[in-house]
Design a protein around this motif. Sequence first.
Motif, mmCIF file in Angstrom:
data_model
loop_
_atom_site.group_PDB
_atom_site.id
_atom_site.type_symbol
_atom_site.label_atom_id
_atom_site.label_comp_id
_atom_site.label_asym_id
_atom_site.label_seq_id
_atom_site.Cartn_x
_atom_site.Cartn_y
_atom_site.Cartn_z
ATOM 1 N N PHE A 239 10.307 -5.412 -10.304
ATOM 2 C CA PHE A 239 11.739 -5.249 -10.103
ATOM 3 C C PHE A 239 12.338 -6.480 -9.818
ATOM 4 O O PHE A 239 13.200 -6.695 -9.275
ATOM 5 N N GLY A 240 11.625 -7.457 -10.411
ATOM 6 C CA GLY A 240 12.068 -8.857 -10.319
ATOM 7 C C GLY A 240 11.728 -9.528 -8.835
ATOM 8 O O GLY A 240 12.069 -10.638 -8.521
ATOM 9 N N GLY A 241 10.824 -9.020 -8.025
ATOM 10 C CA GLY A 241 10.390 -9.344 -6.707
ATOM 11 C C GLY A 241 9.099 -10.520 -7.001
ATOM 12 O O GLY A 241 8.545 -10.558 -8.063
ATOM 13 N N ASN A 242 8.489 -10.811 -5.866
ATOM 14 C CA ASN A 242 7.139 -11.666 -5.810
ATOM 15 C C ASN A 242 5.836 -10.725 -5.409
ATOM 16 O O ASN A 242 4.942 -11.465 -5.347
ATOM 17 N N ASP A 243 5.965 -9.607 -5.197
ATOM 18 C CA ASP A 243 4.930 -8.848 -4.878
ATOM 19 C C ASP A 243 4.036 -8.515 -6.095
ATOM 20 O O ASP A 243 4.500 -7.717 -6.918
ATOM 21 N N THR A 244 2.960 -8.955 -6.273
ATOM 22 C CA THR A 244 2.342 -8.689 -7.666
ATOM 23 C C THR A 244 0.973 -7.742 -7.510
ATOM 24 O O THR A 244 0.113 -7.473 -8.411
ATOM 25 N N ALA A 245 0.970 -7.296 -6.260
ATOM 26 C CA ALA A 245 -0.318 -6.190 -5.694
ATOM 27 C C ALA A 245 -0.292 -5.334 -6.701
ATOM 28 O O ALA A 245 -1.485 -4.738 -6.945
ATOM 29 N N GLY A 246 0.761 -4.572 -6.744
ATOM 30 C CA GLY A 246 0.438 -3.062 -7.807
ATOM 31 C C GLY A 246 0.154 -2.052 -6.654
ATOM 32 O O GLY A 246 -0.157 -2.172 -5.603
ATOM 33 N N PHE A 247 0.109 -0.855 -7.365
ATOM 34 C CA PHE A 247 0.087 0.486 -6.566
ATOM 35 C C PHE A 247 -1.447 0.613 -6.525
ATOM 36 O O PHE A 247 -2.353 0.535 -7.336
ATOM 37 N N ASP A 248 -2.021 0.975 -5.253
ATOM 38 C CA ASP A 248 -3.270 1.200 -4.921
ATOM 39 C C ASP A 248 -3.354 2.528 -4.488
ATOM 40 O O ASP A 248 -3.202 2.704 -3.124
ATOM 41 N N ILE A 249 -3.874 3.455 -5.259
ATOM 42 C CA ILE A 249 -3.960 4.716 -4.842
ATOM 43 C C ILE A 249 -4.984 5.151 -3.553
ATOM 44 O O ILE A 249 -4.749 5.794 -2.510
ATOM 45 N N THR A 250 -6.092 4.428 -3.372
ATOM 46 C CA THR A 250 -6.818 4.357 -2.017
ATOM 47 C C THR A 250 -6.289 4.088 -0.836
ATOM 48 O O THR A 250 -6.011 4.719 0.066
ATOM 49 N N LYS A 251 -5.481 2.912 -0.903
ATOM 50 C CA LYS A 251 -4.657 2.404 0.173
ATOM 51 C C LYS A 251 -3.413 3.439 0.548
ATOM 52 O O LYS A 251 -3.347 3.637 1.798
ATOM 53 N N TYR A 252 -2.823 3.916 -0.408
ATOM 54 C CA TYR A 252 -1.570 4.850 -0.430
ATOM 55 C C TYR A 252 -2.159 6.179 0.431
ATOM 56 O O TYR A 252 -1.359 6.622 1.016
ATOM 57 N N ALA A 253 -3.430 6.698 -0.168
ATOM 58 C CA ALA A 253 -3.896 7.745 0.477
ATOM 59 C C ALA A 253 -3.972 7.684 1.802
ATOM 60 O O ALA A 253 -3.537 8.456 2.676
ATOM 61 N N GLU A 254 -4.682 6.524 2.418
ATOM 62 C CA GLU A 254 -4.782 6.105 3.722
ATOM 63 C C GLU A 254 -3.404 6.307 4.510
ATOM 64 O O GLU A 254 -3.246 6.740 5.764
ATOM 65 N N ARG A 255 -2.416 5.611 4.307
ATOM 66 C CA ARG A 255 -1.290 5.723 4.632
ATOM 67 C C ARG A 255 -0.315 7.012 4.795
ATOM 68 O O ARG A 255 -0.080 7.383 5.727
ATOM 69 N N MET A 256 -0.836 8.099 3.980
ATOM 70 C CA MET A 256 -0.150 9.209 4.091
ATOM 71 C C MET A 256 -0.835 9.988 4.874
ATOM 72 O O MET A 256 -0.373 10.907 5.559
ATOM 73 N N LYS A 257 -2.163 9.892 4.850
ATOM 74 C CA LYS A 257 -3.063 10.627 6.018
ATOM 75 C C LYS A 257 -2.780 10.359 7.388
ATOM 76 O O LYS A 257 -2.677 11.058 8.156
ATOM 77 N N GLU A 258 -2.292 8.714 7.635
ATOM 78 C CA GLU A 258 -1.991 8.351 8.803
ATOM 79 C C GLU A 258 -0.553 9.023 9.158
ATOM 80 O O GLU A 258 -0.282 9.420 10.282
ATOM 81 N N ASP A 259 0.343 8.898 8.188
ATOM 82 C CA ASP A 259 1.513 9.636 8.410
ATOM 83 C C ASP A 259 1.643 11.232 8.757
ATOM 84 O O ASP A 259 2.361 11.609 9.786
ATOM 85 N N GLU A 260 0.790 11.900 8.351
ATOM 86 C CA GLU A 260 0.640 13.340 8.587
ATOM 87 C C GLU A 260 0.079 13.486 9.934
ATOM 88 O O GLU A 260 0.459 14.557 10.440
ATOM 89 N N LYS A 261 -0.553 12.579 10.766
ATOM 90 C CA LYS A 261 -0.796 12.490 12.078
ATOM 91 C C LYS A 261 0.432 12.464 12.847
ATOM 92 O O LYS A 261 0.473 13.234 14.022
ATOM 93 N N LYS A 262 1.765 12.359 12.352
ATOM 94 C CA LYS A 262 2.843 12.234 13.122
ATOM 95 C C LYS A 262 3.609 13.748 13.092
ATOM 96 O O LYS A 262 4.608 13.938 13.767
ATOM 97 N N MET A 263 3.384 14.432 11.960
ATOM 98 C CA MET A 263 4.145 15.763 11.750
ATOM 99 C C MET A 263 4.196 16.589 13.029
ATOM 100 O O MET A 263 5.216 17.090 13.119
ATOM 101 N N PRO A 264 2.944 16.810 13.814
ATOM 102 C CA PRO A 264 3.420 17.868 15.015
ATOM 103 C C PRO A 264 4.491 17.206 15.794
ATOM 104 O O PRO A 264 5.155 18.194 16.507
#
Length: 339
Positions: A239-264
């Motif tokens: 999108f014209g930014g400077n972040d070239t890391a790209g999408f990492d499914i493993t790291k994203y899965a970790e983030r989502m699982k951490e978020d799920e701990k907030k659900m209760p």
Amino acid sequence: MSAGIKKSPSNGSENILTCEDQQAKINEVRKLIGTVPDKLSTYCSDASISRHLRARNWNVKKATKMLKDTLKWRSEYKPEEIRWEEVAREADTGKIYRSNYMDKHGRPVLVMRPSCQNSKSTKGQIRYLVYCMENAILNLPPDQEQMVWLIDFQGFNLSHISVKVTRETAHVLQDHYPERLGLAILYNPPKFFEPFYTLVKPFLEPKTYNKVKFVYPEDLNTKKIMEDLFDIEKLEAAFGGNDTAGFDITKYAERMKEDEKKMPTIWTTGNPPLAASQPVPTSAALSLDSVKLDSNSDASDNGKTGSSVSHGIEPEIVSDHNMAVAPSTTNATDGVDRV
């Protein structure tokens, strides 16, 4: 003071109400809804009722019906109970994900890449979209109600278009996530996408498609637009930014699982983005069958209604190609609030 009427070239007539009038309508909707099960009371906060009223131009009967339908949908679909393991397959290619940055207004950003579609299941696509919406809402700061969509059209072609998924997407987002979309940026869509927009536009309400803007890299204003909305250092290179890391499914899965701990916490302390005011007292002993509407309310909802002025920040994007387009059409292939 009584409500005034403002004419908008994009949204038609919009009710302008005083704070007192708004609160009176919120109280009226709450009275019509009545007592709901404890687990659904979060969605009957003043903030939630206000979003439904704004989505229905402050029409109490229509907003009440809309909220009642959403409460019924949530009780049956149980979107807050969707977990990562159920949708991980849909997420694998990064077709929709919440970015690790917000825009300069503090709004969560959902990145969407229609060309990364990896499923032919309408049910699966919609369920993953709902998961992403719930996750973005979970991560809203206390002073923000809306999110931003960034849609990357790199590699997009005709095979990625599905009218069926688009129609279902529009239904879920417009009817069950009112006033959740602040802005959607369609980044470099191909020319053939515009006729598809014309095809699906009837599925959408004016407030929805007027929040969606076309942005093209060759447009001289594009760089300023993105700089005004995002921290360029954090914005992805696509999108014209400077972040070239790209999408990492493993790291994203970790983030989502951490978020799920907030659900209760949603059910123990209330969801901060939703519970902007005191929740309505509820009783788990009563079901949605106790929610009653005036017998004329359904009849008054046969047609679409104009949307009210958004309370979110909606920066305008100027471009020779600037035109309204259905946000859900950008996800016609990946299952992408009245948004």
